[in-house]
Design a protein around this motif. Structure first.
Motif, mmCIF file in Angstrom:
data_model
loop_
_atom_site.group_PDB
_atom_site.id
_atom_site.type_symbol
_atom_site.label_atom_id
_atom_site.label_comp_id
_atom_site.label_asym_id
_atom_site.label_seq_id
_atom_site.Cartn_x
_atom_site.Cartn_y
_atom_site.Cartn_z
ATOM 1 N N LYS A 216 0.828 -1.204 0.000
ATOM 2 C CA LYS A 216 0.000 0.000 0.000
ATOM 3 C C LYS A 216 0.866 1.259 0.000
ATOM 4 C CE LYS A 216 -4.548 -0.471 2.061
ATOM 5 N NZ LYS A 216 -5.103 -0.760 3.387
ATOM 6 N N GLU A 217 1.846 1.274 0.894
ATOM 7 C CA GLU A 217 2.720 2.452 0.997
ATOM 8 C C GLU A 217 3.409 2.737 -0.334
ATOM 9 O OE1 GLU A 217 4.056 1.938 5.702
ATOM 10 O OE2 GLU A 217 5.462 1.439 4.101
ATOM 11 N N VAL A 218 3.975 1.663 -0.902
ATOM 12 C CA VAL A 218 4.696 1.827 -2.170
ATOM 13 C C VAL A 218 3.737 2.276 -3.268
ATOM 14 C CG1 VAL A 218 5.975 0.595 -3.974
ATOM 15 C CG2 VAL A 218 6.496 0.182 -1.571
ATOM 16 N N SER A 219 2.567 1.630 -3.312
ATOM 17 C CA SER A 219 1.605 1.967 -4.365
ATOM 18 C C SER A 219 1.215 3.437 -4.302
ATOM 19 C CB SER A 219 0.353 1.104 -4.240
ATOM 20 O OG SER A 219 0.685 -0.237 -4.448
ATOM 21 N N SER A 220 0.955 3.934 -3.096
ATOM 22 C CA SER A 220 0.512 5.329 -3.077
ATOM 23 C C SER A 220 1.681 6.270 -3.400
ATOM 24 C CB SER A 220 -0.188 5.698 -1.765
ATOM 25 O OG SER A 220 0.603 5.330 -0.684
ATOM 26 N N ALA A 221 2.898 5.898 -2.991
ATOM 27 C CA ALA A 221 4.056 6.737 -3.343
ATOM 28 C C ALA A 221 4.251 6.775 -4.865
ATOM 29 C CB ALA A 221 5.314 6.224 -2.656
ATOM 30 N N LEU A 222 4.113 5.617 -5.503
ATOM 31 C CA LEU A 222 4.289 5.570 -6.960
ATOM 32 C C LEU A 222 3.148 6.308 -7.653
ATOM 33 C CD1 LEU A 222 5.513 1.914 -7.619
ATOM 34 C CD2 LEU A 222 6.838 3.971 -7.183
ATOM 35 N N GLY A 223 1.962 6.185 -7.072
ATOM 36 C CA GLY A 223 0.803 6.887 -7.615
ATOM 37 C C GLY A 223 1.020 8.397 -7.597
ATOM 38 N N ARG A 224 1.574 8.885 -6.499
ATOM 39 C CA ARG A 224 1.832 10.332 -6.389
ATOM 40 C C ARG A 224 2.774 10.800 -7.499
ATOM 41 N NH1 ARG A 224 1.814 9.332 -0.826
ATOM 42 N NH2 ARG A 224 4.069 9.129 -0.688
ATOM 43 N N GLU A 225 3.683 9.929 -7.906
ATOM 44 C CA GLU A 225 4.630 10.303 -8.971
ATOM 45 C C GLU A 225 4.061 10.003 -10.355
ATOM 46 O OE1 GLU A 225 7.555 11.820 -8.352
ATOM 47 O OE2 GLU A 225 7.156 11.725 -6.196
ATOM 48 N N LYS A 226 2.823 9.578 -10.401
ATOM 49 C CA LYS A 226 2.131 9.293 -11.668
ATOM 50 C C LYS A 226 2.834 8.198 -12.492
ATOM 51 C CE LYS A 226 -0.654 13.272 -11.809
ATOM 52 N NZ LYS A 226 -0.667 13.312 -10.324
ATOM 53 N N ILE A 227 3.401 7.221 -11.800
ATOM 54 C CA ILE A 227 4.038 6.114 -12.512
ATOM 55 C C ILE A 227 3.030 4.992 -12.720
ATOM 56 C CG2 ILE A 227 5.822 4.320 -12.350
ATOM 57 C CD1 ILE A 227 7.437 6.346 -10.667
ATOM 58 N N LYS A 228 2.970 4.489 -13.960
ATOM 59 C CA LYS A 228 2.095 3.346 -14.226
ATOM 60 C C LYS A 228 2.846 2.079 -13.822
ATOM 61 C CE LYS A 228 -1.334 4.568 -17.569
ATOM 62 N NZ LYS A 228 -0.942 5.599 -18.570
ATOM 63 N N PHE A 229 2.229 1.244 -13.008
ATOM 64 C CA PHE A 229 2.961 0.068 -12.515
ATOM 65 C C PHE A 229 1.988 -1.027 -12.118
ATOM 66 C CE2 PHE A 229 1.818 0.132 -8.046
ATOM 67 C CZ PHE A 229 1.253 1.400 -7.926
ATOM 68 N N SER A 230 2.505 -2.250 -12.003
ATOM 69 C CA SER A 230 1.753 -3.267 -11.282
ATOM 70 C C SER A 230 2.684 -3.842 -10.227
ATOM 71 C CB SER A 230 1.255 -4.360 -12.227
ATOM 72 O OG SER A 230 2.343 -5.011 -12.817
ATOM 73 N N ILE A 231 2.126 -4.261 -9.113
ATOM 74 C CA ILE A 231 2.954 -4.759 -8.018
ATOM 75 C C ILE A 231 2.339 -6.048 -7.500
ATOM 76 C CG2 ILE A 231 1.691 -3.351 -6.311
ATOM 77 C CD1 ILE A 231 4.355 -3.102 -4.762
ATOM 78 N N ASN A 232 3.184 -7.033 -7.260
ATOM 79 C CA ASN A 232 2.681 -8.225 -6.577
ATOM 80 C C ASN A 232 3.805 -8.971 -5.889
ATOM 81 O OD1 ASN A 232 3.796 -9.691 -8.861
ATOM 82 N ND2 ASN A 232 1.979 -8.933 -9.927
ATOM 83 N N GLY A 233 3.415 -9.869 -5.017
ATOM 84 C CA GLY A 233 4.406 -10.631 -4.260
ATOM 85 C C GLY A 233 4.941 -11.759 -5.113
ATOM 86 N N ARG A 234 6.183 -12.108 -4.927
ATOM 87 C CA ARG A 234 6.662 -13.311 -5.585
ATOM 88 C C ARG A 234 7.138 -14.253 -4.476
ATOM 89 N NH1 ARG A 234 10.784 -14.320 -3.700
ATOM 90 N NH2 ARG A 234 12.926 -14.156 -4.388
ATOM 91 N N VAL A 235 6.684 -15.495 -4.629
ATOM 92 C CA VAL A 235 7.006 -16.481 -3.607
ATOM 93 C C VAL A 235 8.286 -17.191 -4.014
ATOM 94 C CG1 VAL A 235 6.188 -18.578 -2.479
ATOM 95 C CG2 VAL A 235 4.573 -16.770 -3.085
ATOM 96 N N LYS A 236 9.180 -17.339 -3.068
ATOM 97 C CA LYS A 236 10.435 -18.016 -3.375
ATOM 98 C C LYS A 236 10.171 -19.495 -3.610
ATOM 99 C CE LYS A 236 15.234 -18.077 -1.954
ATOM 100 N NZ LYS A 236 15.662 -17.461 -3.205
ATOM 101 N N SER A 237 10.871 -20.068 -4.584
ATOM 102 C CA SER A 237 10.650 -21.481 -4.862
ATOM 103 C C SER A 237 11.379 -22.325 -3.821
ATOM 104 C CB SER A 237 11.109 -21.844 -6.276
ATOM 105 O OG SER A 237 12.500 -22.053 -6.307
ATOM 106 N N VAL A 238 10.845 -23.512 -3.600
ATOM 107 C CA VAL A 238 11.390 -24.393 -2.574
ATOM 108 C C VAL A 238 12.837 -24.762 -2.886
ATOM 109 C CG1 VAL A 238 11.146 -26.658 -1.481
ATOM 110 C CG2 VAL A 238 9.111 -25.323 -2.050
#
Ligand code: MN
Length: 491
Positions: A216-238
């Motif tokens: 959330k924090e990152v998304s709103s910071a990037l939003g303020r800078e008007k950057i188009k982005f997608s964000i998601n978690g990546r799970v480490k493989s076993v």
């Protein structure tokens, strides 16, 4: 994404349908260990190479990949109906099926290389598409491995971990590598697999709230800078956790990327912008910023990585890349077929691919080398290994300048590379902020700070702590100058 429908060279459906018909008839009456009709396997392999965005000939060869080995259909039949390219590919895959004996033959060509990719390319006629079909074949066999008896499961799983997953990695096919390695590992060491899978799950659960907050924090910071982005978690493989733990003697404290957030943006400028914004929100860990955009990994992988410490003291890794880099990270070489399409395939027969992105050009070199070897030409493999596998590491000065050195370099090599006067006055070294001995091998991404003193002088014993010719040369000159000076004083 790679493999979506908007392909300008839309595969010719009637050719593919004809291949499906031929394979279905040829495999009629054959069954897999699971009890399924055999044709389900080539069809699944076809779907896999399709989803990778491969060209039409590769798709057709995938459908037909087992007919020559297992049915009465001959290579000549395939050549007549589908052309030389498809026949060539099927022949390559068939040969690979006999990889064991094939690999042994290769010792006469390649006594001094352990590089599996080069060996396989020589064995199969230097067309990397053969290996892509083989990888898809192996992936499907792994997905359906439970139907086989335990001894076969273990054998196939082990071979996948040793040869095929690393091969996928060499081709920067990240998603494939992860899936293959994890399935294979679950058969090779089921107990350990379960342990680590549980551990990852637990950790992710415990981190979930924090991660949402950070996202959330990152998304709103990037939003303020008007950057188009997608964000998601990546799970480490076993499997990658298993390997990393092995490297760090099982110490979980050394694992900083169990949870990572991936941010995908439109262009490279945005990547660096995002990096800056993240560093303004959280404290970056020293020596953990990796610029694989400026310096792609040897397999072509590009991304910015940084590990930060959040306000509530959690360690989180961020990976920042463009959409195109993301496609390449997931699908690697196969992605280049999507981006280059026809141009690539036309050049395949001659082993010349001119339209690969620069970070994958090593594949062209490798294919050319394989072709030369096959036609009996001499190739200096030592030279090749140096060029291709660019045995290089990239390290940073404390100011962030990038220095490239051969693998195995030591702090004095770094010091002399910076400047011979720095080399001359070395008294110690800090690597990633910690004092280290001059015998420490530098590693990719290290931040190296050389400590000097005006009164310090070079020592003859340093020759043992140097591997680069440049440093050796400078040190020799300095020692000679000192000896000369002392001689003059005595006169
Ligand atoms: Mn098969």
């Amino acid at each position: 994404m790679v493999g979506h429908a908007k392909n300008s060279n839309k595969p010719d459906k009637s050719r593919i349908d004809a291949a499906i018909k031929l394979a279905t008839e040829a495999h009629e009456g054959q069954f897999r260990k699971s009890g399924d009709p055999y044709i389900t396997h080539p069809l699944a392999v076809m779907e896999i190479v399709k989803s990778w965005g491969m060209d039409e000939d590769t798709i057709i060869a995938a459908v037909l990949h087992d007919v020559v080995e297992d049915t009465s259909v001959t290579l000549k039949d395939i050549k007549e109906q589908f052309g030389e390219q498809v026949a060539f590919l099927v022949n390559g895959v068939t040969k690979l099926g006999n990889a064991r004996s094939g690999m042994r033959d290769l010792d006469t060509y390649l006594p001094s290389t352990k590089d599996n990719l080069l060996r396989l390319l020589v064995a199969t006629g230097s067309d990397i598409r053969v290996l892509i079909i083989k990888l898809a074949d192996r992936l499907h066999n792994l997905r359906t491995l439970s139907a086989l008896p335990p001894d076969k499961q273990k054998k196939i799983a082990k071979e996948s971990l040793e040869i095929f997953a690393p091969l996928a990695d060499r081709l920067n096919m990240g998603r494939l590598r992860v899936e293959m390695a994890d399935i294979a590992f679950s058969y090779v060491d089921p107990k350990r697999y379960k342990e680590l899978a549980d551990l990852i799950e637990q950790y992710n659960k415990s981190a979930e709230k924090t991660m949402q907050k950070i996202q959330k924090e990152v998304s709103s910071a990037l939003g303020r800078e008007k950057i188009k982005f997608s964000i998601n978690g990546r799970v480490k493989s076993v499997y990658s956790l298993h390997k990393k733990l092995a490297k760090h003697n099982g110490n979980m404290g050394e694992i900083h990327d169990l949870t990572a957030l991936r941010i995908i943006v439109n262009d490279i400028t945005d990547c660096y912008l995002v990096l800056g914004i993240i560093h303004s929100l959280y404290t970056p860990m020293t020596g953990r910023i990796k610029d694989y955009i400026a310096m792609p990994k040897q397999n072509g992988y590009q991304s910015l990585h940084t590990t930060v410490i959040t306000k509530d003291k959690r360690i989180v890794e961020f990976q920042i890349r463009t959409h195109k880099m993301h496609d390449f990270a997931e699908h690697g070489l196969a992605a280049s077929f999507y981006y280059n399409e026809q141009k690539l395939t036309e050049n395949y027969k001659t082993g010349k691919i001119e339209h690969l992105p620069t970070n994958l050009l090593w594949i062209t070199e490798l294919q050319e080398t394989a072709a030369k070897l096959r036609s009996g030409k001499k190739v200096d493999l030592k030279k090749l290994r140096l060029n291709l596998f660019a045995d290089k590491i990239f390290v940073y000065t404390p100011k962030g300048d990038i220095i490239d050195l051969p693998t195995g370099s030591l702090p004095l090599d770094f010091a002399y590379r910076l400047h011979s006067e720095i080399g001359e006055h070395v008294i110690g070294v800090k690597i990633n902020g910690k004092m280290r001995s001059l015998n420490t091998h530098l590693r990719h991404g290290d931040v190296v700070e050389i400590l000097t003193s005006k009164n310090a002088t070079p020592k003859a014993g340093w020759f043992d702590k140097i591997i680069t010719p440049h440093a050796r040369h400078k040190l020799r000159a300095q020692l000679a100058a000192i000896a000369n000076h002392n001689n003059n004083l005595q006169k």
